[in-house]
Design a protein around this motif. Structure first.
Motif, short mmCIF file in Angstrom:
data_model
loop_
_atom_site.label_atom_id
_atom_site.label_comp_id
_atom_site.label_asym_id
_atom_site.label_seq_id
_atom_site.Cartn_x
_atom_site.Cartn_y
_atom_site.Cartn_z
N LYS A 12 0.82 -1.21 0.00
CA LYS A 12 0.00 0.00 0.00
C LYS A 12 0.86 1.26 0.00
O LYS A 12 0.56 2.22 -0.68
CB LYS A 12 -0.94 0.00 1.20
CG LYS A 12 -1.92 1.14 1.19
CD LYS A 12 -2.83 1.08 -0.03
CE LYS A 12 -3.75 2.27 -0.08
NZ LYS A 12 -4.43 2.37 -1.36
N SER A 13 1.93 1.27 0.77
CA SER A 13 2.77 2.47 0.88
C SER A 13 3.85 2.54 -0.19
O SER A 13 4.41 3.62 -0.42
CB SER A 13 3.44 2.52 2.26
OG SER A 13 4.42 1.50 2.36
N LEU A 18 6.30 8.70 4.44
CA LEU A 18 5.18 9.45 5.01
C LEU A 18 3.90 8.63 4.96
O LEU A 18 3.17 8.52 5.94
CB LEU A 18 4.98 10.78 4.28
CG LEU A 18 3.76 11.60 4.71
CD1 LEU A 18 3.85 11.96 6.19
CD2 LEU A 18 3.63 12.85 3.86
N TYR A 19 3.64 8.03 3.82
CA TYR A 19 2.42 7.23 3.67
C TYR A 19 2.45 6.04 4.64
O TYR A 19 1.45 5.73 5.29
CB TYR A 19 2.27 6.75 2.23
CG TYR A 19 0.88 6.27 1.92
CD1 TYR A 19 -0.02 7.10 1.27
CD2 TYR A 19 0.45 5.01 2.30
CE1 TYR A 19 -1.30 6.69 1.00
CE2 TYR A 19 -0.83 4.59 2.04
CZ TYR A 19 -1.70 5.43 1.38
OH TYR A 19 -2.98 5.01 1.12
N LEU A 42 -1.37 2.10 -5.29
CA LEU A 42 -0.57 3.20 -4.76
C LEU A 42 -1.33 4.50 -4.99
O LEU A 42 -1.93 4.70 -6.03
CB LEU A 42 0.78 3.25 -5.47
CG LEU A 42 1.73 4.36 -5.04
CD1 LEU A 42 2.12 4.18 -3.58
CD2 LEU A 42 2.97 4.37 -5.91
N GLU A 43 -1.35 5.36 -3.99
CA GLU A 43 -1.98 6.66 -4.17
C GLU A 43 -1.04 7.75 -3.68
O GLU A 43 -0.25 7.54 -2.78
CB GLU A 43 -3.34 6.74 -3.47
CG GLU A 43 -3.32 6.59 -1.98
CD GLU A 43 -4.72 6.54 -1.36
OE1 GLU A 43 -5.69 7.06 -1.94
OE2 GLU A 43 -4.83 5.95 -0.28
N GLU A 44 -1.14 8.90 -4.30
CA GLU A 44 -0.36 10.05 -3.88
C GLU A 44 -0.86 10.54 -2.53
O GLU A 44 -2.02 10.29 -2.16
CB GLU A 44 -0.48 11.18 -4.92
CG GLU A 44 0.07 10.82 -6.29
CD GLU A 44 1.57 10.61 -6.28
OE1 GLU A 44 2.28 11.34 -5.55
OE2 GLU A 44 2.04 9.71 -6.99
N VAL A 45 -0.03 11.26 -1.81
CA VAL A 45 -0.41 11.72 -0.48
C VAL A 45 -1.63 12.65 -0.55
O VAL A 45 -2.54 12.54 0.26
CB VAL A 45 0.79 12.40 0.23
CG1 VAL A 45 0.37 13.03 1.54
CG2 VAL A 45 1.88 11.36 0.49
N ASP A 46 -1.70 13.53 -1.54
CA ASP A 46 -2.88 14.40 -1.68
C ASP A 46 -4.14 13.58 -1.94
O ASP A 46 -5.22 13.92 -1.45
CB ASP A 46 -2.69 15.43 -2.79
CG ASP A 46 -2.03 16.71 -2.29
OD1 ASP A 46 -1.71 16.79 -1.08
OD2 ASP A 46 -1.85 17.63 -3.09
N ILE A 52 -9.46 10.51 2.81
CA ILE A 52 -9.74 10.51 4.24
C ILE A 52 -10.58 11.72 4.64
O ILE A 52 -11.55 11.60 5.38
CB ILE A 52 -8.42 10.52 5.06
CG1 ILE A 52 -7.59 9.27 4.78
CG2 ILE A 52 -8.67 10.67 6.55
CD1 ILE A 52 -8.18 7.98 5.27
N VAL A 53 -10.21 12.90 4.17
CA VAL A 53 -10.78 14.15 4.66
C VAL A 53 -11.80 14.76 3.69
O VAL A 53 -12.73 15.44 4.12
CB VAL A 53 -9.65 15.17 4.94
CG1 VAL A 53 -10.20 16.49 5.44
CG2 VAL A 53 -8.67 14.59 5.94
#
Length: 169
Positions: A12-13, A18-19, A42-46, A52-53
């Motif tokens: 996943k990370s 950071l992820y 895989l996803e970018e942090v944004d 999530i938000v």
């Protein structure tokens, strides 16, 4: 920690520190069940922050709370969160995004786990509801509210006061 759990975290990370840290924070807070709901894409942090938000920002009280919190320099005192934010917003932060913050129990403070989350919130909370464009007036309103709140706490709100700019408003 089992091998399948380690493998799932790694996939996943993709080794992004950071992820991976966010993922481990979330597992620590919510348990291994977190991994059962995630795919291995895989996803970018944004994109992670948006997942999530993003849906939570449709709640105006939470968007308002995060808009104020993201504009407070340095650590955020829990007493300030209690004064500035509604109980509903505080509950959403505690239940759904606590892993995105560092909590200093001794100092009764929160800070953003990573500045990229703070930057994400600075942009998202300043978006116009109708157009999605960044709106300077929204940003100014957040800063004016904070300057009013911190007017008696120069040491914590000094960055909000620039006499030349403040007089324009």
């Amino acid at each position: 920690i089992t091998e399948p759990l380690l493998d799932k975290c790694w996939r996943k990370s993709q080794g992004h520190p950071l992820y991976l840290r966010y993922l481990l924070n979330q597992i620590s807070a919510e348990g291994k069940i977190v991994l059962e709901t995630l795919d291995d894409t895989l996803e970018e942090v944004d994109d992670y922050y948006t997942r999530i938000v993003g849906p939570l920002l449709e709640k105006s009280a939470l968007k308002d709370a995060l808009g104020l919190m993201s504009r407070i320099a340095g650590t955020i005192k829990l007493e300030d969160i209690r004064s500035l934010c509604s109980d509903d917003a505080i509950l959403d932060i505690r239940k759904k995004m606590w892993h995105l913050f560092r909590y200093d129990k001794a100092g009764q403070e929160l800070s953003f786990f990573h500045n990229s989350f703070r930057q994400f919130l600075l942009n998202k909370t300043a978006e116009d509801i109708l157009t999605g464009d960044i709106c300077k007036e929204i940003e100014i309103k957040y800063y004016l509210r904070l300057s009013d709140y911190f007017k008696e706490s120069w040491d914590r709100g000094y960055y909000l006061f620039n006499a030349e700019e403040y007089d324009q408003f």
